[in-house]
Write an enzyme that holds these catalytic residues in place. Structure first.
Site, PDB file in Angstrom:
ATOM      1  N   ASP A 461      32.426 -44.355 114.729  1.00  0.00           N
ATOM      2  CA  ASP A 461      31.793 -43.048 114.602  1.00  0.00           C
ATOM      3  C   ASP A 461      31.537 -42.445 115.986  1.00  0.00           C
ATOM      4  OD1 ASP A 461      30.584 -40.920 113.308  1.00  0.00           O
ATOM      5  OD2 ASP A 461      29.213 -42.172 112.140  1.00  0.00           O
ATOM      6  N   ASP A 525      31.862 -35.305 106.324  1.00  0.00           N
ATOM      7  CA  ASP A 525      30.618 -35.848 105.772  1.00  0.00           C
ATOM      8  C   ASP A 525      30.263 -35.160 104.463  1.00  0.00           C
ATOM      9  OD1 ASP A 525      30.116 -37.783 107.585  1.00  0.00           O
ATOM     10  OD2 ASP A 525      28.516 -36.739 108.663  1.00  0.00           O
TER      11      ASP A 525
HETATM   12  C1  DGJ Z   1      28.066 -40.003 110.388  1.00  0.00           C
HETATM   13  C2  DGJ Z   1      29.190 -40.434 109.501  1.00  0.00           C
HETATM   14  O1  DGJ Z   1      30.089 -39.410 109.306  1.00  0.00           O
HETATM   15  C3  DGJ Z   1      28.607 -40.943 108.191  1.00  0.00           C
HETATM   16  O2  DGJ Z   1      29.639 -41.257 107.297  1.00  0.00           O
HETATM   17  C4  DGJ Z   1      27.773 -42.135 108.486  1.00  0.00           C
HETATM   18  O3  DGJ Z   1      28.554 -43.172 108.979  1.00  0.00           O
HETATM   19  C5  DGJ Z   1      26.673 -41.764 109.474  1.00  0.00           C
HETATM   20  N1  DGJ Z   1      27.204 -41.142 110.643  1.00  0.00           N
HETATM   21  C6  DGJ Z   1      25.891 -42.983 109.873  1.00  0.00           C
HETATM   22  O4  DGJ Z   1      24.992 -42.725 110.851  1.00  0.00           O
END
Ligand code: DGJ
Length: 727
Positions: A461, A525
């Site tokens: 991430d 997301d």
């Molecule tokens: C952002 C990501 O896009 C989510 O899927 C998740 O992993 C969160 N971060 C976790 O902090």
């Protein structure tokens, strides 16, 4: 073989006869696309368009331009480096200087070599002391990739302000398509008509970005999915970038793409070489579908590599199920339930490391949280593996929270410029990967994680942008991107069987260059099926379904608070790399049955979806979104019809199914649908089904493509899945 030289007229450039290899004209060819390049006295692309079945080099004489009155006395070519020194008044491909000198280079070709469909042109400006090496490679897919390398041959640093790849497109390419976006709404296409001046897309966010996907498509006015000439380019780069489409005052047009350098960021010491990122370019005279199919084929042939060549496993990712609340016993129950639903890879998201109880703290402290996991991670991993699933884990290595042991120990490891307040994003700063100690620390911690645990998959991430990225007092966005690549490269070399997902708050780092190091993207997301329909469609212009992470989320989406049926969510996640993003333990029986059904449906169809040609279909009502996949041998097609809003018309019309073999006959089969409601007493939108949904129908591919298949009237936010199987 002796080469014949043609003198077209006294002022013309020279053309060689049939021996391309020897001198000035070179042709790169593929089944769909050709590129013709003149190389003397400077390099210029003369043609980039459909494959030429009857090309002969003499043909190029037809393109010698007139010289207009009231301007310069000679021709101004759009050369490969688009130098202003040729009298081109548009944006040049290279800007920079040596302390104010050597600031307007013009390159003359020194050497050309062709190897198959790859051309390397070396040129120099002896006055400015610069050498340019241009590489052009046309693949069988029809995708052309181009990059330049610039070497400083002289004493004294040459400051690089801009360094771009320029590709001319036809004068008729009046319309430009690009993508805008934001967090939770990536890949939204938009268009402008470009009669004059330029269209610029500029990204200064330090990662590929949700906002400015590095791509431009220029095409003939009104180009669509199935018609029109389009020239699409994508810059493979995960940092700052600038892309431009310029309409010159003489009517010529070109696309230009570059990594964007911050002031003072890039300088070449004597003997040093800088490469542009690769620019990937696809021309299609069959509209956007043709362009996308070529990009997809290129990625499948040359970039996407899955360790062991495994089918893409069904995921369960814990994030939207439990967030930071990690309790090993409960996670193991989740894994047990997941396996029963057909999940093949179980991923623990954020929250497993020391002190990570919310998003305010602990980034950087890549040690297991022993309070949450007193027995370590291994019991959970063993449990997952004993259930027959792979194990994956989340990391965000490039970040550091102010509230972390790492920051307390190394406050100087933050990527920043001294003398300014540091801006946080999601309560975090960026770790300066240009500091060797910081880099080594991360490498050691990630190697501990992947070396001491049997991890199959990493969700990598990156949750904030770069603001005033600095190292040793100077701008360092470009260097940071390169160090991120290096870190992944070292880890991939150490752990070649581990798969990596590129996630950056969802779709903030999706591009071809990061894909050379990763295996999947978390597209967004936003798991709202309605939003996902447009996001995934936008992403599909450049990326095939097998790298597009698409998950079934909770009935009520956490990003939008909308609710959708399991059928709509399940079918929307089907045309990607499917997963679940929820807690299967607390799911009701009906929901769980749905997860199981769609995991099974995905397994049944994934081979077709992940290898076939993707088609987007335009319907009379823009809210009826259709996409499908047809197998390479055209024996099977699978089409998803999604009704995104209340239909404009009372009848949806016929779906004209593209891609089928005209001579073959296909059985039409409804594979999946919502609980379709018919009513004569108000409510819902349909009273009687189309005929084929009552009585089986088969028809020729030609008929289905030309006449089509009547669709049912769908309620908003529902979808159906239809198969076409050769009989
Ligand atoms: C952002 C990501 O896009 C989510 O899927 C998740 O992993 C969160 N971060 C976790 O902090």
């Amino acid at each position: 073989m002796a080469s014949e030289t043609f003198r077209i007229n006294s002022k013309s450039i020279l053309f060689t006869g049939d021996a391309f290899m020897e001198t000035r004209l070179y042709r790169l060819t593929s089944p769909t696309t050709d590129v013709v390049i003149k190389t003397q006295p400077f390099a210029e692309i003369l043609y980039w368009g459909p494959h030429l079945a009857h090309f002969s080099p003499q043909d190029c004489a037809s393109l010698i331009r007139p010289v207009a009155n009231g301007r310069l006395d000679g021709d101004s070519p759009v050369t490969l480096m688009a130098e202003n020194g040729h009298g081109l008044f548009g944006a040049p491909g290279l800007e920079g200087h040596r302390n104010g000198f050597d600031a307007s280079p013009v390159f003359a070709t020194r050497e050309v070599s062709q190897n198959g469909q790859t051309l390397v042109i070396t040129s120099e400006d002896a006055t400015a002391g610069l050498r340019l090496v241009s590489e052009l490679a046309l693949s069988d897919s029809g995708v052309l990739k181009v990059r330049h390398g610039l070497t400083n041959l002289r004493d004294g640093a040459w400051q690089v302000d801009r360094f771009a790849v320029t590709l001319p497109v036809a004068e008729r390419a009046f319309e430009v398509m690009a993508f805008h976006g934001r967090w939770t709404r990536e890949f939204q296409p938009h268009r402008v008509t470009l009669s004059h001046d330029g269209f610029v897309l500029e990204n200064r966010r330090g990662r590929t970005s949700h906002e400015h996907f590095p791509a431009l498509i220029a095409g003939t006015p009104g180009f669509g999915e199935q018609h029109g000439d389009v020239w699409g380019v994508h810059l493979g780069w995960s940092g700052n970038h600038r892309l431009k489409c310029e309409a010159k005052t003489d009517g010529r047009r070109y696309l230009q793409a570059e990594a964007l350098y911050l002031p003072g960021e890039m300088a070449l010491a004597t003997g040093e070489t800088l490469h542009t990122p690769w620019l990937y370019a696809s021309h299609s005279s069959r509209g956007l579908n043709g362009m996308s199919q070529q990009f997809h084929r290129f990625l499948r042939d040359e970039i996407i590599r899955f360790p062991g060549n495994k089918p893409r496993p069904v995921h369960l990712n814990t994030w939207e199920g439990i967030y930071f609340d990690h309790q090993p016993e409960y996670i193991m129950r989740m894994a047990t339930e997941a396996a029963a639903l057909g999940v093949e890879r179980f991923i623990i998201d954020d929250g497993w490391f020391k002190g990570r109880n919310d998003d305010h703290a602990a980034l950087g402290d890549w040690y297991l949280d022993e309070q949450k996991y007193p027995d370590g991670l291994m019991p959970v991993i063993h449990h997952v593996k004993n259930l027959g699933m792979e194990f994956g884990i989340w990391v965000e290595p490039e970040m550091i929270n102010p509230d972390s042991d790492l920051y307390r120990a190394h406050p100087d490891w933050v990527l920043a410029l001294p003398g300014y307040p540091k801006t946080t994003g999601r309560h975090q700063w960026v770790l300066n990967l240009n500091m060797p100690d910081a880099f080594d620390y991360l490498l050691e911690r990630m190697s501990w994680l992947l070396g001491e645990h049997p991890v199959d998959y990493v969700k990598w991430d990156m949750n904030r942008e770069l603001v005033q990225p600095g190292h040793a007092g100077k701008a360092a966005a470009d260097a940071q991107t390169r160090q991120f690549y290096r870190l992944l490269d070292v880890l991939r070399a150490r752990f070649p069987n581990v798969e990596f997902e590129s996630c950056a708050s969802g779709g903030g780092r999706i591009d071809f260059e990061v894909l050379t190091r990763t295996h999947r993207f978390w597209a967004s997301d936003n798991n709202d099926a309605l939003e996902r329909n447009t996001i995934q469609r936008g992403m599909s212009y450049f990326f095939p379904p097998e790298v597009m992470g698409a998950h079934i989320g909770n009935p009520r989406c956490h990003a939008t608070f909308r609710q959708h049926s399991i059928e709509f969510r399940g079918l929307t996640a089907l045309f990607g790399h499917m997963g679940l993003e929820l807690d299967p333990v607390s799911a009701g029986a009906q929901e769980a049955a749905g997860y199981q059904r769609y995991a099974a449906l995905y397994k049944e169809w994934r081979e077709l979806i992940h290898t076939g040609d993707l088609w987007r279909v335009e319907m009379p009502d823009a809210a009826t979104q259709v996409q499908g996949v047809v197998s390479q041998d055209k024996t099977q097609g699978l089409f998803l019809v999604s009704q995104l809003a209340m239909p404009d018309y009372t009848l949806p019309g016929a779906l004209r199914v593209p891609g089928l073999d005209p001579q073959a006959r296909y059985q039409v089969r409804l594979v999946d649908h919502p609980n379709i409601q018919l009513t004569g007493a108000g409510g819902h939108t349909m009273r009687q089904l189309p005929g084929w949904m009552n009585e089986p129908v088969s028809a020729s591919g030609e008929w289905l493509t030309q006449a089509g298949l009547q669709l049912p009237v769908l309620d908003p936010e529902t979808a159906i899945l239809i198969a076409f199987e050769r009989v």
